[in-house]
Write a protein that holds these residues in place. Structure first.
Motif, PDB file in Angstrom:
ATOM      1  N   VAL A  77       5.360 -10.945   6.291  1.00  0.00           N
ATOM      2  CA  VAL A  77       6.088 -10.860   5.291  1.00  0.00           C
ATOM      3  C   VAL A  77       5.409 -10.137   3.980  1.00  0.00           C
ATOM      4  N   LEU A  78       4.047 -10.476   3.875  1.00  0.00           N
ATOM      5  CA  LEU A  78       3.252  -9.798   3.088  1.00  0.00           C
ATOM      6  C   LEU A  78       3.303  -8.266   3.176  1.00  0.00           C
ATOM      7  N   ALA A  79       3.250  -7.874   4.270  1.00  0.00           N
ATOM      8  CA  ALA A  79       3.156  -6.442   4.903  1.00  0.00           C
ATOM      9  C   ALA A  79       4.461  -5.974   4.155  1.00  0.00           C
ATOM     10  N   CYS A  80       5.710  -6.667   4.363  1.00  0.00           N
ATOM     11  CA  CYS A  80       6.905  -6.257   3.923  1.00  0.00           C
ATOM     12  C   CYS A  80       6.795  -5.770   2.351  1.00  0.00           C
ATOM     13  N   CYS A  81       6.258  -6.812   1.748  1.00  0.00           N
ATOM     14  CA  CYS A  81       6.050  -6.972   0.308  1.00  0.00           C
ATOM     15  C   CYS A  81       5.221  -5.526   0.060  1.00  0.00           C
TER      16      CYS A  81
ATOM     17  N   SER B 293       0.581  -1.954  11.313  1.00  0.00           N
ATOM     18  CA  SER B 293       0.429  -3.255  11.415  1.00  0.00           C
ATOM     19  C   SER B 293       1.636  -4.128  11.663  1.00  0.00           C
ATOM     20  N   MET B 294       2.630  -3.594  10.777  1.00  0.00           N
ATOM     21  CA  MET B 294       3.968  -4.280  11.170  1.00  0.00           C
ATOM     22  C   MET B 294       4.701  -4.064  12.632  1.00  0.00           C
ATOM     23  N   VAL B 295       4.507  -2.777  13.081  1.00  0.00           N
ATOM     24  CA  VAL B 295       4.963  -2.556  14.511  1.00  0.00           C
ATOM     25  C   VAL B 295       3.988  -3.421  15.382  1.00  0.00           C
ATOM     26  N   MET B 296       2.657  -3.345  15.228  1.00  0.00           N
ATOM     27  CA  MET B 296       1.936  -4.181  16.153  1.00  0.00           C
ATOM     28  C   MET B 296       2.259  -5.767  16.178  1.00  0.00           C
ATOM     29  N   MET B 297       2.580  -6.204  14.840  1.00  0.00           N
ATOM     30  CA  MET B 297       3.054  -7.557  14.747  1.00  0.00           C
ATOM     31  C   MET B 297       4.312  -7.912  15.498  1.00  0.00           C
ATOM     32  N   ALA B 298       5.362  -6.905  15.302  1.00  0.00           N
ATOM     33  CA  ALA B 298       6.644  -6.952  16.055  1.00  0.00           C
ATOM     34  C   ALA B 298       6.222  -7.085  17.605  1.00  0.00           C
ATOM     35  N   ILE B 299       5.478  -6.178  18.099  1.00  0.00           N
ATOM     36  CA  ILE B 299       5.147  -6.146  19.533  1.00  0.00           C
ATOM     37  C   ILE B 299       4.507  -7.698  20.060  1.00  0.00           C
ATOM     38  N   TYR B 300       3.706  -8.225  18.937  1.00  0.00           N
ATOM     39  CA  TYR B 300       2.981  -9.285  19.445  1.00  0.00           C
ATOM     40  C   TYR B 300       4.046 -10.435  19.315  1.00  0.00           C
ATOM     41  N   THR B 301       4.809 -10.409  18.511  1.00  0.00           N
ATOM     42  CA  THR B 301       5.901 -11.405  18.656  1.00  0.00           C
ATOM     43  C   THR B 301       6.776 -11.333  19.834  1.00  0.00           C
TER      44      THR B 301
ATOM     45  N   ILE C  72      13.724  -4.415  18.152  1.00  0.00           N
ATOM     46  CA  ILE C  72      13.440  -4.326  16.769  1.00  0.00           C
ATOM     47  C   ILE C  72      12.223  -3.544  16.649  1.00  0.00           C
ATOM     48  N   ALA C  73      11.223  -3.764  17.305  1.00  0.00           N
ATOM     49  CA  ALA C  73       9.845  -3.061  17.108  1.00  0.00           C
ATOM     50  C   ALA C  73      10.046  -1.436  17.390  1.00  0.00           C
ATOM     51  N   THR C  74      11.154  -1.152  18.469  1.00  0.00           N
ATOM     52  CA  THR C  74      11.208   0.316  18.699  1.00  0.00           C
ATOM     53  C   THR C  74      11.908   0.903  17.682  1.00  0.00           C
ATOM     54  N   ASN C  75      12.658   0.236  16.886  1.00  0.00           N
ATOM     55  CA  ASN C  75      13.460   0.833  16.066  1.00  0.00           C
ATOM     56  C   ASN C  75      12.633   1.027  14.817  1.00  0.00           C
ATOM     57  N   LEU C  76      11.699   0.113  14.607  1.00  0.00           N
ATOM     58  CA  LEU C  76      10.911   0.255  13.378  1.00  0.00           C
ATOM     59  C   LEU C  76       9.510   1.373  13.778  1.00  0.00           C
ATOM     60  N   PHE C  77       9.273   1.610  14.734  1.00  0.00           N
ATOM     61  CA  PHE C  77       8.310   2.639  15.452  1.00  0.00           C
ATOM     62  C   PHE C  77       9.172   4.110  15.216  1.00  0.00           C
ATOM     63  N   LEU C  78      10.143   4.001  15.690  1.00  0.00           N
ATOM     64  CA  LEU C  78      10.984   5.359  15.742  1.00  0.00           C
ATOM     65  C   LEU C  78      11.408   5.681  13.979  1.00  0.00           C
ATOM     66  N   TYR C  79      11.658   4.676  13.368  1.00  0.00           N
ATOM     67  CA  TYR C  79      12.032   5.203  11.957  1.00  0.00           C
ATOM     68  C   TYR C  79      10.723   5.903  11.270  1.00  0.00           C
ATOM     69  N   CYS C  80       9.550   5.220  11.610  1.00  0.00           N
ATOM     70  CA  CYS C  80       8.264   5.684  10.781  1.00  0.00           C
ATOM     71  C   CYS C  80       7.830   7.023  11.614  1.00  0.00           C
ATOM     72  N   PHE C  81       7.974   7.082  12.900  1.00  0.00           N
ATOM     73  CA  PHE C  81       7.762   8.310  13.738  1.00  0.00           C
ATOM     74  C   PHE C  81       8.544   9.485  13.362  1.00  0.00           C
ATOM     75  N   VAL C  82       9.891   9.388  13.363  1.00  0.00           N
ATOM     76  CA  VAL C  82      10.604  10.553  13.136  1.00  0.00           C
ATOM     77  C   VAL C  82      10.620  10.949  11.682  1.00  0.00           C
ATOM     78  N   ASN C  83      10.483  10.165  10.434  1.00  0.00           N
ATOM     79  CA  ASN C  83      10.249  10.406   9.437  1.00  0.00           C
ATOM     80  C   ASN C  83       9.036  11.134   8.966  1.00  0.00           C
ATOM     81  N   LEU C  84       7.961  10.556   9.563  1.00  0.00           N
ATOM     82  CA  LEU C  84       6.701  11.011   9.188  1.00  0.00           C
ATOM     83  C   LEU C  84       6.535  12.492   9.896  1.00  0.00           C
ATOM     84  N   ALA C  85       6.951  12.665  11.059  1.00  0.00           N
ATOM     85  CA  ALA C  85       6.876  13.811  12.066  1.00  0.00           C
ATOM     86  C   ALA C  85       7.729  14.929  11.341  1.00  0.00           C
TER      87      ALA C  85
END
Length: 385
Positions: free
Chosen positions: A32-36, A299-307, A323-336
């Motif tokens: 939650v803190l990472a989201c904020c 860190s958010m992607v890793m916490m999702a995988i940890y869950t 959900i972790a895959t969706n978050l990772f692909l959001y980040c990867f596609v946008n940054l790439a």
């Protein structure tokens, strides 16, 4: 390694003794803190995008974030077995909404991707990615290793992936359609579907790729050509990516300073409040600021995988993986995309880019993720087949 993580059949049962206070204590507050923190970075970037003003981007976005944060915590309190029971009805709702977009959708930038609901634009394709992950997790929750190995058993989940992907592609929204299929593929892989079956699918995609290219929309072909040769039209199709690279490089190690990015403040950056918001951070806070942002996202992607790894039930593991895959692909596609590594695809950076539909959909997914984390040790009662 390819075997599913459970071999039992389940139906929901609900433990009424799990108190509200104990659920709150079990929430992953670091996530939650990472989201904020991520939303705070987004607020700063959007504030700068408007030239040092809260309107029209930063203030509405942060208001939506805090409303969505409350919704996320509320979803975290819902027993994950109730969410599992609602998975397929939610999937059906998502299909209905995608069909409604096709028939009655709001046209923006040449595409039908939004529904106008009381003056608010809703993008069902963002919700569909979550609903698909939940539906597939529910399907494989009931699967034994033998059933997963049966090709006939895989026909319904494969169709469940292809139908929304086709509807999203119809909008047209190639980037989101590809991410939707990738989320589905990750759940299938996590459920124990063999690698060689994915290899066959990849080979078929490679075979039909030339045919598919000939049926792309004109702007989609232009994006691919611009990606391959960005200098072919520097003032037209190649303008966005050229200006993005200039902004990324001009930030240096420490950046030009908050509200002092030349590409941003002089309005050279295209779509700087949405798809290219990362360029503002890189220009004004430099490589150091970019690393901080990437660290929060990682860190958010890793916490999702940890869950997913800590969850005792198959539904939670597979849903968290989706959900972790969706978050990772959001980040990867946008940054790439903003770095020119892949064609521009119109995928936002989660909780940073301006946009209500994407933010709400991401936070709904995080709410389900937190529910999985809170209820990671619950048991689904065995039922007869």
């Amino acid at each position: 390694m390819n075997a599913p993580l459970t071999t039992k059949f389940y139906r929901p049962q609900y433990d009424r003794s799990f108190s509200f206070a104990s659920k709150l204590l079990r929430v992953n507050w670091l996530f939650v803190l990472a989201c904020c923190a991520l939303a705070g970075i987004g607020y700063a970037a959007l504030y700068s995008a408007a030239g040092g003003h809260g309107q029209p981007y930063a203030t509405p976005q942060i208001e939506r974030f805090f409303a969505s944060l409350l919704l996320m915590i509320a979803i975290a309190m819902i027993d994950i077995r109730i969410i599992a029971k609602c998975a397929w009805p939610l999937y059906g709702l998502g299909i209905v909404l995608l069909i409604a977009v096709w028939k009655f959708g709001h046209v923006g930038l040449g595409a039908k991707r939004w529904l106008d609901v009381g003056g608010v634009h809703v993008q069902p394709s963002e919700l569909m990615k979550l609903f698909l992950a939940l539906a597939l997790a529910s399907w494989f929750q009931r699967a034994t290793h033998e059933r997963v190995g049966n090709p006939l058993f895989l026909i319904p989940p494969v169709l469940a992936i292809l139908v929304p992907a086709a509807l999203i592609l119809k909008e047209p929204n190639l980037g989101t359609a590809v991410i939707t299929m990738a989320i589905g593929g990750s759940v299938l892989l996590g459920a124990g579907v063999r690698w060689w079956k994915f290899a066959i699918v990849i080979a078929l995609v490679a075979i039909i790729a030339p045919y598919a290219y000939s049926h792309l929309h004109g702007y989609q072909k232009e994006r691919i050509l611009t990606f391959l040769h960005p200098g072919r039209d520097p003032l037209g199709a190649g303008y966005n990516i050229i200006q993005s690279k200039i902004a990324l490089g001009s930030g240096g190690m420490w950046g030009q300073g908050f509200l002092h990015g030349t590409q941003n403040q002089l309005n050279f950056l295209p779509e700087k409040q949405t798809d290219f918001v990362f360029t503002i951070i890189a220009e004004e806070f430099g490589f150091a600021g970019s690393i901080v942002l990437l660290g929060v996202l990682f860190s958010m992607v890793m916490m999702a995988i940890y869950t997913a790894l800590r969850c005792r039930h198959q539904f939670g593991r597979l849903a968290a993986l989706g959900i972790a895959t969706n978050l990772f692909l959001y980040c990867f596609v946008n940054l790439a995309m903003v770095m020119g590594l892949i064609p521009v695809g119109g995928v936002p950076l989660p909780l940073v880019s301006y946009g209500g539909s994407a933010l709400t959909a991401v936070m709904l997914g995080f709410g389900v993720l937190m529910s999985i984390h809170v209820h990671r040790d619950v048991e689904f009662a065995v039922s007869e087949e």
